[in-house]
Design a protein around this motif. Structure first.
Motif, PDB file in Angstrom:
ATOM      1  N   ASN A 188       0.829  -1.193   0.000  1.00  0.00           N
ATOM      2  CA  ASN A 188       0.000   0.000   0.000  1.00  0.00           C
ATOM      3  C   ASN A 188       0.870   1.253   0.000  1.00  0.00           C
ATOM      4  O   ASN A 188       2.085   1.195   0.189  1.00  0.00           O
ATOM      5  CB  ASN A 188      -0.976  -0.006   1.185  1.00  0.00           C
ATOM      6  CG  ASN A 188      -0.260  -0.054   2.531  1.00  0.00           C
ATOM      7  OD1 ASN A 188       0.716   0.661   2.768  1.00  0.00           O
ATOM      8  ND2 ASN A 188      -0.746  -0.916   3.421  1.00  0.00           N
ATOM      9  N   PHE A 189       0.218   2.402  -0.194  1.00  0.00           N
ATOM     10  CA  PHE A 189       0.950   3.652  -0.359  1.00  0.00           C
ATOM     11  C   PHE A 189       1.766   4.003   0.874  1.00  0.00           C
ATOM     12  O   PHE A 189       2.925   4.427   0.763  1.00  0.00           O
ATOM     13  CB  PHE A 189      -0.048   4.772  -0.680  1.00  0.00           C
ATOM     14  CG  PHE A 189       0.594   6.098  -0.934  1.00  0.00           C
ATOM     15  CD1 PHE A 189       1.251   6.359  -2.123  1.00  0.00           C
ATOM     16  CD2 PHE A 189       0.540   7.100   0.027  1.00  0.00           C
ATOM     17  CE1 PHE A 189       1.841   7.583  -2.360  1.00  0.00           C
ATOM     18  CE2 PHE A 189       1.121   8.343  -0.206  1.00  0.00           C
ATOM     19  CZ  PHE A 189       1.774   8.585  -1.399  1.00  0.00           C
ATOM     20  N   ALA A 190       1.191   3.820   2.050  1.00  0.00           N
ATOM     21  CA  ALA A 190       1.904   4.182   3.284  1.00  0.00           C
ATOM     22  C   ALA A 190       3.145   3.319   3.473  1.00  0.00           C
ATOM     23  O   ALA A 190       4.224   3.822   3.824  1.00  0.00           O
ATOM     24  CB  ALA A 190       0.968   4.037   4.482  1.00  0.00           C
ATOM     25  N   GLU A 191       3.020   2.014   3.235  1.00  0.00           N
ATOM     26  CA  GLU A 191       4.173   1.122   3.379  1.00  0.00           C
ATOM     27  C   GLU A 191       5.264   1.470   2.370  1.00  0.00           C
ATOM     28  O   GLU A 191       6.448   1.480   2.694  1.00  0.00           O
ATOM     29  CB  GLU A 191       3.722  -0.328   3.185  1.00  0.00           C
ATOM     30  CG  GLU A 191       4.843  -1.354   3.375  1.00  0.00           C
ATOM     31  CD  GLU A 191       4.378  -2.774   3.108  1.00  0.00           C
ATOM     32  OE1 GLU A 191       5.217  -3.692   3.237  1.00  0.00           O
ATOM     33  OE2 GLU A 191       3.195  -2.961   2.772  1.00  0.00           O
ATOM     34  N   PHE A 192       4.852   1.783   1.153  1.00  0.00           N
ATOM     35  CA  PHE A 192       5.804   2.152   0.112  1.00  0.00           C
ATOM     36  C   PHE A 192       6.533   3.440   0.486  1.00  0.00           C
ATOM     37  O   PHE A 192       7.748   3.566   0.292  1.00  0.00           O
ATOM     38  CB  PHE A 192       5.058   2.319  -1.215  1.00  0.00           C
ATOM     39  CG  PHE A 192       5.943   2.655  -2.378  1.00  0.00           C
ATOM     40  CD1 PHE A 192       6.685   1.681  -3.021  1.00  0.00           C
ATOM     41  CD2 PHE A 192       6.015   3.963  -2.850  1.00  0.00           C
ATOM     42  CE1 PHE A 192       7.499   1.989  -4.100  1.00  0.00           C
ATOM     43  CE2 PHE A 192       6.816   4.281  -3.926  1.00  0.00           C
ATOM     44  CZ  PHE A 192       7.567   3.296  -4.564  1.00  0.00           C
ATOM     45  N   LEU A 254      11.927  13.261   1.562  1.00  0.00           N
ATOM     46  CA  LEU A 254      10.875  12.881   0.638  1.00  0.00           C
ATOM     47  C   LEU A 254       9.667  13.781   0.843  1.00  0.00           C
ATOM     48  O   LEU A 254       9.454  14.314   1.925  1.00  0.00           O
ATOM     49  CB  LEU A 254      10.433  11.425   0.854  1.00  0.00           C
ATOM     50  CG  LEU A 254      11.440  10.295   0.650  1.00  0.00           C
ATOM     51  CD1 LEU A 254      10.723   8.956   0.730  1.00  0.00           C
ATOM     52  CD2 LEU A 254      12.179  10.424  -0.659  1.00  0.00           C
ATOM     53  N   ALA A 255       8.888  13.916  -0.208  1.00  0.00           N
ATOM     54  CA  ALA A 255       7.595  14.587  -0.113  1.00  0.00           C
ATOM     55  C   ALA A 255       6.564  13.693  -0.790  1.00  0.00           C
ATOM     56  O   ALA A 255       6.864  13.013  -1.773  1.00  0.00           O
ATOM     57  CB  ALA A 255       7.645  15.957  -0.783  1.00  0.00           C
ATOM     58  N   LEU A 256       5.354  13.685  -0.249  1.00  0.00           N
ATOM     59  CA  LEU A 256       4.313  12.794  -0.739  1.00  0.00           C
ATOM     60  C   LEU A 256       3.248  13.540  -1.514  1.00  0.00           C
ATOM     61  O   LEU A 256       2.905  14.673  -1.189  1.00  0.00           O
ATOM     62  CB  LEU A 256       3.639  12.067   0.431  1.00  0.00           C
ATOM     63  CG  LEU A 256       4.519  11.254   1.372  1.00  0.00           C
ATOM     64  CD1 LEU A 256       3.646  10.473   2.327  1.00  0.00           C
ATOM     65  CD2 LEU A 256       5.447  10.346   0.606  1.00  0.00           C
ATOM     66  N   LEU A 268       8.969  14.043   4.931  1.00  0.00           N
ATOM     67  CA  LEU A 268       9.239  12.883   5.778  1.00  0.00           C
ATOM     68  C   LEU A 268      10.642  12.994   6.361  1.00  0.00           C
ATOM     69  O   LEU A 268      11.348  12.027   6.531  1.00  0.00           O
ATOM     70  CB  LEU A 268       9.133  11.593   4.969  1.00  0.00           C
ATOM     71  CG  LEU A 268       7.737  11.200   4.513  1.00  0.00           C
ATOM     72  CD1 LEU A 268       7.788   9.933   3.690  1.00  0.00           C
ATOM     73  CD2 LEU A 268       6.816  11.023   5.702  1.00  0.00           C
ATOM     74  N   LYS A 269      11.066  14.205   6.624  1.00  0.00           N
ATOM     75  CA  LYS A 269      12.409  14.464   7.133  1.00  0.00           C
ATOM     76  C   LYS A 269      12.557  13.974   8.558  1.00  0.00           C
ATOM     77  O   LYS A 269      11.589  13.881   9.307  1.00  0.00           O
ATOM     78  CB  LYS A 269      12.683  15.974   7.064  1.00  0.00           C
ATOM     79  CG  LYS A 269      14.059  16.414   7.534  1.00  0.00           C
ATOM     80  CD  LYS A 269      15.158  15.928   6.623  1.00  0.00           C
ATOM     81  CE  LYS A 269      16.493  16.498   7.079  1.00  0.00           C
ATOM     82  NZ  LYS A 269      17.604  15.964   6.280  1.00  0.00           N
ATOM     83  N   SER A 270      13.763  13.650   8.942  1.00  0.00           N
ATOM     84  CA  SER A 270      14.133  13.273  10.293  1.00  0.00           C
ATOM     85  C   SER A 270      13.343  12.053  10.742  1.00  0.00           C
ATOM     86  O   SER A 270      13.265  11.083  10.017  1.00  0.00           O
ATOM     87  CB  SER A 270      13.949  14.458  11.243  1.00  0.00           C
ATOM     88  OG  SER A 270      14.446  14.167  12.507  1.00  0.00           O
ATOM     89  N   ASN A 271      12.732  12.113  11.934  1.00  0.00           N
ATOM     90  CA  ASN A 271      12.054  10.944  12.463  1.00  0.00           C
ATOM     91  C   ASN A 271      10.561  10.930  12.143  1.00  0.00           C
ATOM     92  O   ASN A 271       9.823  10.079  12.620  1.00  0.00           O
ATOM     93  CB  ASN A 271      12.211  10.881  13.986  1.00  0.00           C
ATOM     94  CG  ASN A 271      13.650  10.616  14.375  1.00  0.00           C
ATOM     95  OD1 ASN A 271      14.342   9.857  13.720  1.00  0.00           O
ATOM     96  ND2 ASN A 271      14.100  11.266  15.445  1.00  0.00           N
ATOM     97  N   ALA A 272      10.108  11.877  11.383  1.00  0.00           N
ATOM     98  CA  ALA A 272       8.687  11.964  11.096  1.00  0.00           C
ATOM     99  C   ALA A 272       8.322  11.056   9.937  1.00  0.00           C
ATOM    100  O   ALA A 272       7.960  11.485   8.869  1.00  0.00           O
ATOM    101  CB  ALA A 272       8.302  13.413  10.780  1.00  0.00           C
ATOM    102  N   VAL A 273       8.409   9.746  10.151  1.00  0.00           N
ATOM    103  CA  VAL A 273       8.066   8.775   9.100  1.00  0.00           C
ATOM    104  C   VAL A 273       6.587   8.422   9.233  1.00  0.00           C
ATOM    105  O   VAL A 273       6.160   8.089  10.321  1.00  0.00           O
ATOM    106  CB  VAL A 273       8.964   7.529   9.243  1.00  0.00           C
ATOM    107  CG1 VAL A 273       8.576   6.528   8.164  1.00  0.00           C
ATOM    108  CG2 VAL A 273      10.406   7.908   9.119  1.00  0.00           C
TER     109      VAL A 273
END
Length: 273
Positions: A188-192, A254-256, A268-273
């Motif tokens: 799914n998108f989140a896992e990817f 990354l940017a979504l 999605l920088k640093s620890n904000a995964v």
């Protein structure tokens, strides 16, 4: 009867793809055996027909012995050798064609698929999928400082890390210069997106050794979701806009773009995964 015999012979002599030289020889022996049986049967039939009409110039027993001793081995040897010769040529042509097809779909520097191969695979996938576009940050500086040879090796090493981190469930490609693209329909998108972020972090924390130089490189990326009917161009356009957003927000992130309409981007920088 003649037509049936002709059609049978043609079917036996039709050449298909061969997996190996052993496969060629195995098929040749089998075809040689069947052709020799057919030739032997025709030879016997011809002698019996001549005998029936009284046209056989020698004893039938002698004729049958000669036909049995000469026809099967001669026919078997000739047909087998001919089939092997042609079969080996077809096998080699098949190998060459496969190699050319592989080369036409592979980026030689990175070893990943090229843009054309990725586009075909993406457009042929009729499932919901996610696309990640990655770009090596400040790559021009690497070329200007260390030379294009070092730059090529950096591309190859980054490609290897992308393949290792993403290749098992994704299709990876180098689509030009220092830019890579990856897509998957198996998650799914989140896992990817999380997997893409882990890949980015792995690249940013890995020291790349090129000769006597040790370099650190980072990548920026954009991730977009594509519905089953959406083609590569549309998904790439949104992923590329997300990539641009990641670069303008500081790179190495990354940017979504998870909406199919106007992009909704976040880092999605640093620890904000």
């Amino acid at each position: 009867m003649v037509r049936l015999t002709r059609d049978w012979v043609i079917r036996q002599l039709l050449f298909a793809e061969f997996d190996s030289y052993r496969d060629v020889v195995r098929k040749a022996v089998w075809v040689g055996f069947k052709v020799s049986v057919l030739a032997y049967a025709l030879n016997l039939g011809a002698h019996l027909l001549l005998y029936w009409f009284g046209l056989l110039p020698y004893a039938l027993s002698s004729a049958l012995i000669i036909a049995t001793v000469l026809t099967p081995p001669i026919t078997f040897i000739l047909s087998t050798v001919a089939y092997v010769a042609v079969g080996l040529a077809i096998h080699d042509l098949g190998v060459s064609r496969a190699e050319l097809e592989h080369l036409s779909r592979t980026d030689m520097l990175s070893g990943l698929l090229n843009r054309r191969a990725l586009l075909e695979a993406f457009d042929q996938c009729n499932q919901e999928k996610s696309l990640l576009v990655l770009d090596i940050d400040h790559f021009k500086l690497v070329n200007d400082t260390h030379g294009h040879l070092v730059g090529d090796q950096v591309i190859a090493k980054v490609a290897a890390m992308i393949r290792t981190a993403l290749g098992e469930r994704c299709i990876c490609a180098r689509i030009g210069g220092e830019e890579f693209a990856v897509f998957s329909s198996d998650m799914n998108f989140a896992e990817f997106a999380v997997l893409g972020e882990l890949t980015r972090r792995r690249i940013s924390t890995t020291r790349i050794r090129v000769g006597n130089k040790v370099l650190s490189v980072t990548v920026s990326g954009g991730v977009a979701r594509a519905l089953p009917e959406q083609k590569f161009g549309e998904a790439f356009s949104r992923a590329d806009r997300a990539l641009y957003a990641a670069k303008t927000r500081g790179r190495d992130r990354l940017a979504l773009c998870y909406d199919t309409g106007k992009p909704d981007l976040f880092s999605l920088k640093s620890n904000a995964v």
